[in-house]
Each structure stands twice: as C-alpha cells, then as structure tokens.
Design a protein around this motif. Structure first.
Motif, short mmCIF file in Angstrom:
data_model
loop_
_atom_site.label_atom_id
_atom_site.label_comp_id
_atom_site.label_asym_id
_atom_site.label_seq_id
_atom_site.Cartn_x
_atom_site.Cartn_y
_atom_site.Cartn_z
N PRO A 165 0.90 -1.31 0.10
CA PRO A 165 0.04 -0.07 0.22
C PRO A 165 0.61 1.16 -0.05
O PRO A 165 0.41 2.26 -0.47
CB PRO A 165 -0.93 -0.03 1.17
N GLY A 166 1.94 1.34 0.40
CA GLY A 166 2.84 2.39 0.78
C GLY A 166 3.08 3.17 -0.67
O GLY A 166 2.84 4.43 -0.71
N PRO A 167 3.66 2.61 -1.89
CA PRO A 167 3.79 3.35 -2.83
C PRO A 167 2.84 3.08 -3.99
O PRO A 167 2.77 3.45 -4.97
CB PRO A 167 5.09 2.37 -3.43
N ARG A 168 1.61 2.48 -3.42
CA ARG A 168 0.48 2.03 -4.46
C ARG A 168 -0.06 3.34 -5.24
O ARG A 168 -0.16 3.22 -6.48
CB ARG A 168 -0.65 1.54 -3.54
N SER A 169 -0.28 4.57 -4.43
CA SER A 169 -0.93 5.60 -5.23
C SER A 169 -0.05 6.20 -6.18
O SER A 169 -0.23 6.36 -7.45
CB SER A 169 -1.20 6.68 -3.98
N SER A 228 -6.20 4.29 -9.60
CA SER A 228 -5.48 5.18 -8.89
C SER A 228 -6.18 6.35 -8.14
O SER A 228 -5.85 6.65 -6.87
CB SER A 228 -4.85 5.78 -9.98
N VAL A 229 -7.58 6.83 -8.53
CA VAL A 229 -8.34 7.60 -7.78
C VAL A 229 -8.57 6.71 -6.27
O VAL A 229 -8.48 7.52 -5.36
CB VAL A 229 -9.46 7.98 -8.49
N TRP A 230 -9.18 5.60 -6.62
CA TRP A 230 -9.56 4.73 -5.58
C TRP A 230 -8.14 4.81 -4.32
O TRP A 230 -8.38 5.05 -3.22
CB TRP A 230 -9.92 3.33 -5.82
N SER A 231 -6.93 4.60 -4.90
CA SER A 231 -5.83 4.45 -4.10
C SER A 231 -5.60 5.77 -3.32
O SER A 231 -5.10 5.75 -2.08
CB SER A 231 -4.75 4.12 -4.76
N PHE A 232 -5.61 7.07 -3.82
CA PHE A 232 -5.76 8.18 -3.29
C PHE A 232 -6.57 8.27 -2.22
O PHE A 232 -6.48 8.76 -0.95
CB PHE A 232 -5.89 9.39 -4.14
#
Length: 141
Positions: free
Chosen positions: A78-82, A131-135
């Motif tokens: 999860p850390g670098p996901r966005s 990407s939007v979801w990850s943010f």
C-alpha cells in the motif's frame, strides 16, 4: 455497519483486481519482448498502424512490463501504491488519448476506437479508477 463491511471488502478486492490488471499488462509486455513479430500479427489492427518494427515493439513491451509490475507491486504494498498506479494510469491514458488523436486528425477511421477499446481505452479507464481509489483510501493500510 453494512456500509463499513462493503468498504472493507473493496479495500481487499481492488488491490486484487489491480494485480490482475498488472499481470495482464506485464504478460502483454513479455509477449512483445519475447515474440514481437508474433505479437504484431496476433493483435487485431496492429498491422494497419505501420510496418513491423522489432525494436519499437520491444521498447513498448518494456513499458508494459514496468507498468504491469507497478500495478502488481502496488497491489501488495500500500505505501507506494498511489504513486505506482498513477504513473501507470498516466501512461495508459496518454496511449489511449493518442489513439483518439489519430482518429481526430484522420490517420485512422473512427471504427478503430471500438476495435481498440478493450485493449487500449478500457485498461486506461480502469487504471485511472484504481489510481483515484488508491488516493482516497491511502490511509487504510
């Protein structure tokens, strides 16, 4: 509470779906790297975009491998996901927009948009959504 369970399910499902997208993108890239000529003739419409160019296909294959790896890695971490998913979404969106531009300037006819949609535009739209979801869920690690 039901809504909370739904959010919790999505937090688990979206990374899995992003990992599947990444595996597909990476698999496409590996195909382009290992057998560029076979890829060129196997993908509908590619032969109408210009002559076979092994070097170019392998360059793009590398991009697909890296983007796919970014989605897979982001699914697990999860850390670098966005950042990873956004970088992939930006390239995929640029690629899709380029296909629209080719139609707009008359290089291709509008019929190519529906032909290319499953392999070009749809992955870009899905990547943008991930990407939007990850943010929005960056604090739910």
């Amino acid at each position: 509470m039901n809504q909370s369970r739904g959010v919790s399910s999505m937090i688990k499902v979206i990374p899995v779906l992003a990992g599947i997208l990444g595996a597909g993108l990476a698999g496409n890239g590996v195909f382009m790297l290992v057998a560029p000529e076979a890829w060129y003739f196997a993908v509908p419409g590619v032969t109408t975009t210009g002559p076979f160019n092994q070097h170019f296909l392998r360059d793009i294959g590398l991009i697909f491998v890296f983007i796919g790896a970014g989605f897979v890695y982001g699914a697990a971490r999860p850390g670098p996901r966005s950042l990873l998913w956004t970088l992939g979404a930006v390239w995929l969106s640029g690629h899709a927009l380029f296909h629209f531009w080719e139609v707009a300037v008359g290089i291709c006819g509008p019929e190519v948009l529906s032909r290319d949609f499953p392999a070009v535009t749809l992955p870009a739209l899905i990547a943008v959504a991930f990407s939007v979801w990850s943010f929005r869920h960056a604090d739910h690690r």
